[in-house]
Write a protein that holds these residues in place. Structure first.
Motif, PDB file in Angstrom:
ATOM      1  N   LEU A 162      -3.077 -16.874   6.155  1.00 35.40           N
ATOM      2  CA  LEU A 162      -3.018 -16.077   7.451  1.00 35.40           C
ATOM      3  C   LEU A 162      -1.417 -15.977   7.750  1.00 35.40           C
ATOM      4  N   ARG A 163      -0.665 -16.364   6.959  1.00 36.92           N
ATOM      5  CA  ARG A 163       0.955 -16.237   7.445  1.00 36.92           C
ATOM      6  C   ARG A 163       1.252 -14.781   7.725  1.00 36.92           C
ATOM      7  N   PRO A 164       0.998 -13.902   6.774  1.00 44.84           N
ATOM      8  CA  PRO A 164       1.309 -12.342   7.243  1.00 44.84           C
ATOM      9  C   PRO A 164       0.553 -11.943   8.364  1.00 44.84           C
ATOM     10  N   ASN A 165      -0.695 -12.437   8.856  1.00 46.41           N
ATOM     11  CA  ASN A 165      -1.169 -11.970   9.866  1.00 46.41           C
ATOM     12  C   ASN A 165      -0.509 -12.646  11.021  1.00 46.41           C
ATOM     13  N   ILE A 166      -0.109 -13.815  11.038  1.00 44.96           N
ATOM     14  CA  ILE A 166       0.499 -14.571  12.230  1.00 44.96           C
ATOM     15  C   ILE A 166       2.133 -13.745  12.319  1.00 44.96           C
ATOM     16  N   GLU A 167       2.698 -13.547  11.164  1.00 44.86           N
ATOM     17  CA  GLU A 167       3.922 -12.699  11.367  1.00 44.86           C
ATOM     18  C   GLU A 167       3.774 -11.382  12.074  1.00 44.86           C
ATOM     19  N   ALA A 168       2.590 -10.574  11.558  1.00 43.11           N
ATOM     20  CA  ALA A 168       2.372  -9.478  12.275  1.00 43.11           C
ATOM     21  C   ALA A 168       2.170  -9.415  13.740  1.00 43.11           C
ATOM     22  N   GLN A 217      -7.284  -6.778  12.113  1.00 37.64           N
ATOM     23  CA  GLN A 217      -5.846  -6.821  12.832  1.00 37.64           C
ATOM     24  C   GLN A 217      -5.538  -5.408  12.547  1.00 37.64           C
ATOM     25  N   ALA A 218      -5.123  -4.743  13.561  1.00 36.27           N
ATOM     26  CA  ALA A 218      -4.396  -3.208  13.580  1.00 36.27           C
ATOM     27  C   ALA A 218      -3.044  -3.224  12.622  1.00 36.27           C
ATOM     28  N   ASP A 220      -2.201   3.595  17.037  1.00 33.18           N
ATOM     29  CA  ASP A 220      -3.370   4.738  17.308  1.00 33.18           C
ATOM     30  C   ASP A 220      -3.440   4.719  19.058  1.00 33.18           C
ATOM     31  N   PRO A 221      -3.006   5.609  19.892  1.00 35.73           N
ATOM     32  CA  PRO A 221      -3.214   5.633  21.156  1.00 35.73           C
ATOM     33  C   PRO A 221      -4.765   5.763  21.675  1.00 35.73           C
ATOM     34  N   ALA A 222      -5.484   6.257  20.756  1.00 32.73           N
ATOM     35  CA  ALA A 222      -6.902   6.403  21.118  1.00 32.73           C
ATOM     36  C   ALA A 222      -7.901   5.136  21.128  1.00 32.73           C
ATOM     37  N   THR A 223      -7.405   4.184  20.364  1.00 30.83           N
ATOM     38  CA  THR A 223      -8.005   2.897  20.546  1.00 30.83           C
ATOM     39  C   THR A 223      -7.138   1.684  20.824  1.00 30.83           C
ATOM     40  N   ASP A 224      -5.752   2.066  21.586  1.00 32.05           N
ATOM     41  CA  ASP A 224      -4.879   1.080  21.823  1.00 32.05           C
ATOM     42  C   ASP A 224      -4.595   0.221  20.873  1.00 32.05           C
ATOM     43  N   ALA A 225      -4.534   0.718  19.676  1.00 25.80           N
ATOM     44  CA  ALA A 225      -3.953  -0.013  18.368  1.00 25.80           C
ATOM     45  C   ALA A 225      -2.583   0.070  18.255  1.00 25.80           C
ATOM     46  N   GLU A 226      -1.959  -0.994  17.850  1.00 24.98           N
ATOM     47  CA  GLU A 226      -0.663  -1.245  17.499  1.00 24.98           C
ATOM     48  C   GLU A 226      -0.225  -2.060  16.377  1.00 24.98           C
ATOM     49  N   PRO A 227       0.670  -2.083  15.366  1.00 30.21           N
ATOM     50  CA  PRO A 227       0.509  -2.750  14.126  1.00 30.21           C
ATOM     51  C   PRO A 227       0.789  -4.410  14.854  1.00 30.21           C
ATOM     52  N   GLY A 228      -0.116  -5.044  13.964  1.00 33.44           N
ATOM     53  CA  GLY A 228       0.016  -6.402  14.425  1.00 33.44           C
ATOM     54  C   GLY A 228      -1.040  -7.001  15.716  1.00 33.44           C
ATOM     55  N   LYS A 229      -1.610  -5.902  16.306  1.00 33.85           N
ATOM     56  CA  LYS A 229      -2.334  -6.389  17.668  1.00 33.85           C
ATOM     57  C   LYS A 229      -3.845  -6.853  17.054  1.00 33.85           C
ATOM     58  N   ILE A 230      -4.438  -7.709  18.010  1.00 30.69           N
ATOM     59  CA  ILE A 230      -5.512  -8.569  17.640  1.00 30.69           C
ATOM     60  C   ILE A 230      -6.782  -7.483  18.341  1.00 30.69           C
TER      61      ILE A 230
END
Length: 730
Positions: free
Chosen positions: A402-408, A337-338, A342-352
């Motif tokens: 997994l809860r922190p990842n779900i919340e993210a 999970q991001a 990072d615009p170069a990879t279309d990543a944003e916090p919490g994104k899968i």
């Protein structure tokens, strides 16, 4: 996906395209290759077991480690008798014989059909293992020259599928020893990639690109040659013959172990049984063991890697059949999970994650997919699957992890998904060569207006809003089970509000269904599409809309007879040969069928199931491909195949499991230790069906169903662990 070129296009990619198409210069349907896969290694062979045309090759970590392999006997190519992949996809066997071999080069003439060659091969842990058996059926001995020619171009997978590079790395001179040859290449990424070919017994002569055996074969005898082709690995401290036996035993043990984790089924229809066995075998082949657990790679040849959306949907399809797969997918995607923007990879916090690649071009950034996050729907689908996995298994321990990842993921929906604060989640790419469209229909022309104009972003897809609704409902169930009722209630309220807002903006009375999307100016894309069926799948559709949506999806302009088209005939960009604008996708149909069943239209779901099953009966190996063309069904003819469709493809292979579960109204109640069947329907091609080892917790059931007219009866054949089965009839 980094999609194939639309075959309706006139040639070069569209200037607004994602820039990484599969060149449609040759059809995968013509002389279709035979596929094997294990882990991060896959191979495409011709029916004689050779390599050397188009995309054929032995690939490892997105690099073609062997581009040519051919077998010669006395200077001639053997004649193909037959070739077959085992039912479990574990091995390929090719039977060949000799043509008339004239005298010459110190060899006597050999009449045709006296020599039998059998090639048996499989992949295991980064290597291709082969046993080549040569048998003389003549009543006199024959002196023979058996020759294997080989080469490695070390092409990046994107090169193999049509990309051109201005510069490449360095191919090194082959290194020859008595019984093996090492072919190697150092890429522009400074990584050395190598292929080692080992032979047992050692050839009479071993050269840089061929192995030659001079042998005399007595009458009625056979001789075997073992070949090991290793990719980026040192040879084992044993012979190629011993390595073949050891790897074969390991592979069989792994298959038996995996089979114990899955349900079984059989029915009164032998062709359906074959179809389901092939689907199960394809899924097993595509699953790769990762440190986080089993993960289904998307498809072969072009998508043999981890895709987020594809794996989430494949795991959803098979939750009732193999819940361990969902656990592996959730853990893998949580680990990737991001965590930062990072615009170069279309990543944003919490994104899968959307996709990851390991080849030279990805490592160098020549393609953006080394670790790429350019899908908007994978994130809410991740939360939906987590909730469904908990419903299916009651595995609270995994959900706590997994809860922190779900919340993210929920945080990404709030902070990055809804860019303009209108309550709907939109997408737009961050880098100019990223994917223009970031839903499952990711062709450049897949989202458009009624007059054919392409929609400009940020785009709010109909199914994306449905998945967000589903994610909030799923998260509410998870948090409630984890002892956080206040968070659960807040999410349920948000879902209720989104459902009403969605209906107000996406329902189109004239179309009789939901619109495809809202564009960046909030103008509706008034197009009849299969996407609307995903509103049923995720449950966002108001109950009073469901019948209209179901009717629209099954009208002749949408329902081809082989399934529901992505775009209805008559819409401005409809083309039955298009990748996303008129074709039929099994996974899409399975999700729509689940939606139909969810709203009580189980017989309509069975109609979709029947259409796809009929299509499978016409396809090689009963294997549903990634997609097929959307031409109307014609009496006595099968579906029209799409030229560069992947097969096997994970979410196509798993579609029959989802369709069967939808028709049976199959549901699990882990708290009550109960499996429920809500108004089950058996499609017209099934009179009887038996499910075996259907597990929940420590218990399992064997259950038989039979159809009498329109009614379906159920009988529990065996139960353990106090597990209950409940049938609710209509």
């Amino acid at each position: 996906m980094d999609r194939p070129m639309d075959i309706s296009a006139p040639g070069a990619p569209h200037p607004d395209d994602d820039g990484f198409p599969v060149a449609a210069t040759a059809s995968l349907q013509e002389g279709r290759s035979t596929t094997l896969k294990h882990g991060d290694t896959f191979a495409l062979f011709d029916h004689a077991g050779d390599l050397g045309g188009g995309p054929e090759g032995l690939y490892h970590d997105d690099t073609r480690h062997l581009s040519h392999l051919s077998l010669w006997l006395n200077g001639a190519r053997p004649l193909l008798l037959s070739a077959a992949v085992q039912d479990d996809n574990a091995a390929l066997t090719c039977d060949l014989t000799n043509p008339d071999l004239p005298a010459g080069g110190g060899l006597e003439a050999v009449p045709n059909d006296l020599l039998h060659l059998r090639r048996s091969r499989f992949l295991w842990k980064g290597a291709c293992h082969e046993r080549l058996s040569l048998r003389n059926f003549d009543d006199r001995p024959h002196r023979l020259r058996l020759e294997l020619r080989f080469a490695a171009d070390f092409a990046d997978l994107f090169e193999a599928r049509g990309a051109r590079r201005e510069r490449r790395g360095t191919l090194h001179a082959p290194l020859q020893e008595r019984d093996h040859v090492t072919l190697s290449y150092t890429g522009l990424d400074a990584q050395r990639r190598q292929t080692v070919l080992r032979f047992d017994p050692a050839p009479t002569r071993l050269e840089a690109q061929r192995a030659i055996y001079e042998l005399t074969l007595p009458p009625r005898t056979r001789q075997a040659v073992f070949i090991e082709i290793g990719c980026n690995r040192e040879p084992a401290p044993c012979t190629a013959r011993q390595a073949f036996g050891l790897a074969l035993r390991e592979a069989r043990r792994a298959q038996r172990r995996d089979a114990t984790l899955r349900a079984g089924l059989d029915s009164s229809n032998d062709i359906f049984n074959e179809t389901m066995r092939r689907a199960a075998a394809d899924l097993s082949m595509l699953v790769t063991e990762t440190p986080e657990g089993p993960y289904p790679y998307a498809g072969i040849p072009w998508y043999s890697t981890a895709f987020g959306r594809d794996a989430l949907i494949a795991a959803w399809h098979t939750l009732w059949y193999s819940p361990a797969l969902a656990c592996g997918v959730l853990r893998f995607l949580a680990a990737h999970q991001a965590t930062e923007e990072d615009p170069a990879t279309d990543a944003e916090p919490g994104k899968i994650l959307h996709e990851t690649r390991q080849g030279e071009m990805a490592l160098l950034g020549e393609v953006p997919f080394r670790r790429y996050y350019g899908s908007a729907d994978a994130t809410p689908l991740f939360v939906m699957l987590a909730g469904a996995y908990l419903d299916r298994t009651g595995d609270l321990a995994t959900l706590r992890v997994l809860r922190p990842n779900i919340e993210a993921a929920l945080g990404w929906i709030d902070r990055h998904g809804d860019t303009d604060g209108d309550g709907f989640v939109e997408y737009s790419r961050k880098r100019p060569d990223g994917l223009l469209n970031q839903g499952w229909k990711d062709s450049h022309d897949a989202i458009f207006h009624a007059d054919g104009r392409l929609a400009e972003g940020p785009i709010a897809l109909v199914e994306l809003q449905a998945y967000v609704y589903g994610a909030w409902r799923a998260a509410a169930r998870i948090f409630r089970r984890l002892g956080d009722p206040l968070a659960a209630e807040a999410l349920d309220r948000r879902a209720d509000a989104l459902r009403l807002a969605f209906d107000a903006r996406f329902w189109d009375e004239e179309l009789g269904t939901y619109i495809l999307a809202l564009d960046g100016r909030k103008q509706p894309c008034r197009v009849r599409s299969s996407n609307a069926g995903h509103a049923l799948f995720a449950g966002i559709a108001l109950p009073e809309r469901a019948a209209r949506v179901a009717h629209t999806l099954l009208e002749p302009d949408s329902f081809s007879g082989w399934g529901i088209r992505t775009i209805a005939a008559g819409q401005s960009r409809y083309n039955p040969m298009s990748y996303h604008n008129g074709s039929v996708w099994p996974h899409d149909n399975a999700l729509v069928a689940e939606g139909l069943a969810r709203y009580g239209f189980r017989r309509q779901a069975a109609k979709v199931f029947s259409a796809l099953f009929d299509a499978a009966t016409y396809v090689e190996l009963r294997r549903l491909p990634e997609l097929f063309c959307g031409f109307p069904r014609r009496r006595g003819q099968g579906p029209t195949l799409y030229p560069v469709a992947c097969a096997p493809q994970a979410w196509a292979a798993t579609a029959p499991f989802a369709l069967l579960g939808a028709c049976l109204g199959l549901g699990f109640d882990a708290e009550e230790h109960c499996i429920r069947f809500d108004q089950p329907v058996l499609p017209r091609f099934l009179e009887r069906l038996t499910l075996r080892s259907l597990r929940l917790g420590e218990g399992h059931l064997d259950i038989a169903f039979h159809r009498a007219g329109e009614e379906v009866g159920m009988q529990v054949l065996h139960r353990s662990g106090g597990l209950q089965a409940v049938l609710r009839s209509g």
